[in-house]
Design a protein around this motif. Sequence first.
Motif, PDB file in Angstrom:
ATOM      1  N   LEU A 123      11.910  -0.164  -5.765  1.00 57.42           N
ATOM      2  CA  LEU A 123      12.219  -0.571  -4.400  1.00 57.42           C
ATOM      3  C   LEU A 123      11.803  -2.020  -4.176  1.00 57.42           C
ATOM      4  O   LEU A 123      10.814  -2.495  -4.747  1.00 57.42           O
ATOM      5  CB  LEU A 123      11.501   0.336  -3.410  1.00 57.42           C
ATOM      6  CG  LEU A 123      11.873   1.832  -3.471  1.00 57.42           C
ATOM      7  CD1 LEU A 123      10.988   2.629  -2.530  1.00 57.42           C
ATOM      8  CD2 LEU A 123      13.350   2.038  -3.139  1.00 57.42           C
ATOM      9  N   SER A 135       3.947   4.671  -5.523  1.00 61.65           N
ATOM     10  CA  SER A 135       3.476   3.610  -6.421  1.00 61.65           C
ATOM     11  C   SER A 135       3.219   4.171  -7.810  1.00 61.65           C
ATOM     12  O   SER A 135       2.523   5.182  -7.963  1.00 61.65           O
ATOM     13  CB  SER A 135       2.192   2.973  -5.880  1.00 61.65           C
ATOM     14  OG  SER A 135       2.458   2.260  -4.691  1.00 61.65           O
ATOM     15  N   THR A 191       6.817   0.106  -6.661  1.00 62.40           N
ATOM     16  CA  THR A 191       7.137   1.249  -5.815  1.00 62.40           C
ATOM     17  C   THR A 191       8.516   1.779  -6.164  1.00 62.40           C
ATOM     18  O   THR A 191       9.482   1.010  -6.272  1.00 62.40           O
ATOM     19  CB  THR A 191       7.093   0.841  -4.331  1.00 62.40           C
ATOM     20  OG1 THR A 191       5.787   0.333  -4.032  1.00 62.40           O
ATOM     21  CG2 THR A 191       7.372   2.031  -3.438  1.00 62.40           C
ATOM     22  N   PRO A 248      11.358   5.255  -5.371  1.00 65.74           N
ATOM     23  CA  PRO A 248      11.593   6.383  -4.467  1.00 65.74           C
ATOM     24  C   PRO A 248      11.176   7.692  -5.125  1.00 65.74           C
ATOM     25  O   PRO A 248      11.304   7.860  -6.349  1.00 65.74           O
ATOM     26  CB  PRO A 248      13.102   6.337  -4.234  1.00 65.74           C
ATOM     27  CG  PRO A 248      13.656   5.673  -5.443  1.00 65.74           C
ATOM     28  CD  PRO A 248      12.615   4.675  -5.872  1.00 65.74           C
ATOM     29  N   THR A 254       0.108  10.146  -3.829  1.00 66.56           N
ATOM     30  CA  THR A 254       0.835   9.596  -2.685  1.00 66.56           C
ATOM     31  C   THR A 254       1.095  10.644  -1.608  1.00 66.56           C
ATOM     32  O   THR A 254       0.889  10.401  -0.422  1.00 66.56           O
ATOM     33  CB  THR A 254       2.174   9.003  -3.158  1.00 66.56           C
ATOM     34  OG1 THR A 254       1.911   7.946  -4.080  1.00 66.56           O
ATOM     35  CG2 THR A 254       2.979   8.459  -1.982  1.00 66.56           C
ATOM     36  N   ASP A 261      13.230   9.898  -0.422  1.00 65.63           N
ATOM     37  CA  ASP A 261      13.215   8.436  -0.571  1.00 65.63           C
ATOM     38  C   ASP A 261      11.860   7.846  -0.181  1.00 65.63           C
ATOM     39  O   ASP A 261      11.722   6.638   0.021  1.00 65.63           O
ATOM     40  CB  ASP A 261      14.349   7.775   0.218  1.00 65.63           C
ATOM     41  CG  ASP A 261      14.314   8.098   1.701  1.00 65.63           C
ATOM     42  OD1 ASP A 261      13.433   8.871   2.115  1.00 65.63           O
ATOM     43  OD2 ASP A 261      15.173   7.588   2.433  1.00 65.63           O
ATOM     44  N   TYR A 262      10.845   8.716  -0.111  1.00 64.44           N
ATOM     45  CA  TYR A 262       9.488   8.262   0.202  1.00 64.44           C
ATOM     46  C   TYR A 262       9.008   7.347  -0.937  1.00 64.44           C
ATOM     47  O   TYR A 262       9.176   7.658  -2.118  1.00 64.44           O
ATOM     48  CB  TYR A 262       8.556   9.469   0.328  1.00 64.44           C
ATOM     49  CG  TYR A 262       7.257   9.178   1.036  1.00 64.44           C
ATOM     50  CD1 TYR A 262       7.130   9.376   2.403  1.00 64.44           C
ATOM     51  CD2 TYR A 262       6.142   8.703   0.335  1.00 64.44           C
ATOM     52  CE1 TYR A 262       5.930   9.135   3.062  1.00 64.44           C
ATOM     53  CE2 TYR A 262       4.947   8.447   0.984  1.00 64.44           C
ATOM     54  CZ  TYR A 262       4.851   8.656   2.348  1.00 64.44           C
ATOM     55  OH  TYR A 262       3.663   8.391   2.994  1.00 64.44           O
ATOM     56  N   PRO A 263       8.391   6.212  -0.623  1.00 64.82           N
ATOM     57  CA  PRO A 263       7.944   5.286  -1.672  1.00 64.82           C
ATOM     58  C   PRO A 263       6.681   5.776  -2.378  1.00 64.82           C
ATOM     59  O   PRO A 263       5.704   6.165  -1.742  1.00 64.82           O
ATOM     60  CB  PRO A 263       7.682   3.996  -0.900  1.00 64.82           C
ATOM     61  CG  PRO A 263       7.373   4.431   0.493  1.00 64.82           C
ATOM     62  CD  PRO A 263       8.190   5.661   0.738  1.00 64.82           C
TER      63      PRO A 263
END
Length: 608
Positions: free
Chosen positions: A606, A592, A492, A494, A528, A588-590
């Motif tokens: 992360l 993948s 993961t 950001p 995502t 800063d949304y994770p």
Amino acid sequence: MTAEKTIRIGGATGFWGDTALGAQQLIQDGAVDYLVFDYLAEITMSIMARARAKKPEAGYALDFVSGVLRTILPDAAQRGIKIISNAGGVNCLSCGQAIEALIQELGLDLKVAVVTGDDILDQADRLRAAGIREMFNGTDMPEKLMSMNAYLGAPAIAAALAQGADIVVTGRCVDSAVTLGACIYEFDWPLDSYDALAGGSLAGHILECGAQATGGIHTDWHLSRDWDNIGFPIAEVAADGSFVVSKPDGTGGLVSFGTVAEQMLYEIGDPRAYFLPDVTCDFSQVTIDELDRDLVRVANAKGRPPTPTYKVSATYEDGFRVGIYHTIGGIDAAAKAERTGEAILKRCRQMLRDSNQPDFSETSIEILGAEGSYGPHSRARGAREVILKLAAKHETTQALNMLVRESTSAATAMSPGICGMAGNRPKVSPVVRLFSCLVPKAELPVAVHVEGNILPVDVPLEGGFDAAMLRESSEQAEAADVGGDDASGMVTVPLVALAYGRSGDKGNHANVGIIARRPDYLPWIRRTLTEQAVASHYAHILEGAVHRFDLPGVHGLNFLLENVLGGGGTASLRNDPQGKAFAQMLLDYPVSVPRALAVADKLEVLAA
């Protein structure tokens, strides 16, 4: 063999109150043919309307005449630079007269043209009787309006230039029209050459916010140099509507794929249907290519016929509001601030009840420094220094002045650690709301005033836009999305490691534009950032739906967030009433991605 003709247009301001540096810089070092100034927004129109109500000859950007033009006109005249501005606000003719007086005072020989037709406040009763309703929520038109202006297009500006005008002043036109008008005139574009009109409009859209296109508020802010002398944008437009973005040599800031792509997505909805009076623009396939340092080419904007209507924005007063700020320091600062705000409101509500007055119509407590705007996503509740932002609305100024007065008692009666600058008591101001509607172009004549003559302007009235023209790009994008993945091979990162972001407002709606740093990042971002994921992220402030649109040309996504600004503009009690930080809240949304991709590109991973 002669080179293809181009014109250089400099974007000198992004809003009323912007620095005067841009105009001086562009004249001295930009080698421009035109300077365009954008002053107007819905908030600005309401301020100008109040000024006109107090003084009939007011209602325009006074500092444009007394400050900017007084400084630059001699140089601009010597260099043959033409000036186009919407500084006329709600009193274009007065603005034009003030400019002519200045020209005479400076001993210059310049021709001024004024465009009229946007101010339709005198038609409000007729339109109300005709059943005109708000275009977004269907409500009736308010009985008393402060201002009512149609968003005019570029033909009148081109007509003014054809009359030999050196300075063109307009009222409420779309922001990009000041640029498009120059293009129509210089290249003699027919008003049905929609691809060219879309390109000229996009050039105007890039220029309209000044330094936002040249490194201002850029995601990679650390790469944008010397903000104290940030360069203002120049668009060198070609006859086909493509253009090259640059800035004056030796200035700060940055012109790159990222800065220009961010600005393209600023304050738009569906990129396939960006509605303007003269053309319906399709920016979904636009390409942005870096030619050299601080030199970027933009091409492939497409256009379709416009609609037969103008968008009209009216403003009206709806009570009053006030915002109060207290700094609170020390242990448990956020908890102390929240309790202080609640106590002040509780006391004031009791005082209102005791005096038989109605309650506040709306209140807001935000703890700044503890990431109050992030809601449940806050990671800073343990902050040792915060600002309590307390705001409220009421139908009377007396109730809000009481709130201001009683809030000062918190310094001795409530939380420890309250401090702040002395002598900085806030003032109560009107709540100004926006009413937007559509009015047929055929009902609103447009004219150019030049040297005592009033010349009507022919504007195409038939429109012709059909929503069925929109090409469905989402199916193509979905087909390119990644499939399943092996969880053991994923990490993961950001979102900011993969993308640029920019957000802005349109009334009570906001948009968040996300542009992948590399095309191969887009499928992972797109998988995502679904509409559902983005809606969930903003759920604590979102009151409407979220719509996602694709921009394959710049490997980007645009999200339209409906009813997310608490009323927006001067109607909102939010600390961010225009969604300026919304993209930052998402970056800063994770996301993948394959471990191999993260390792190869040295992406920040992360912690699990």
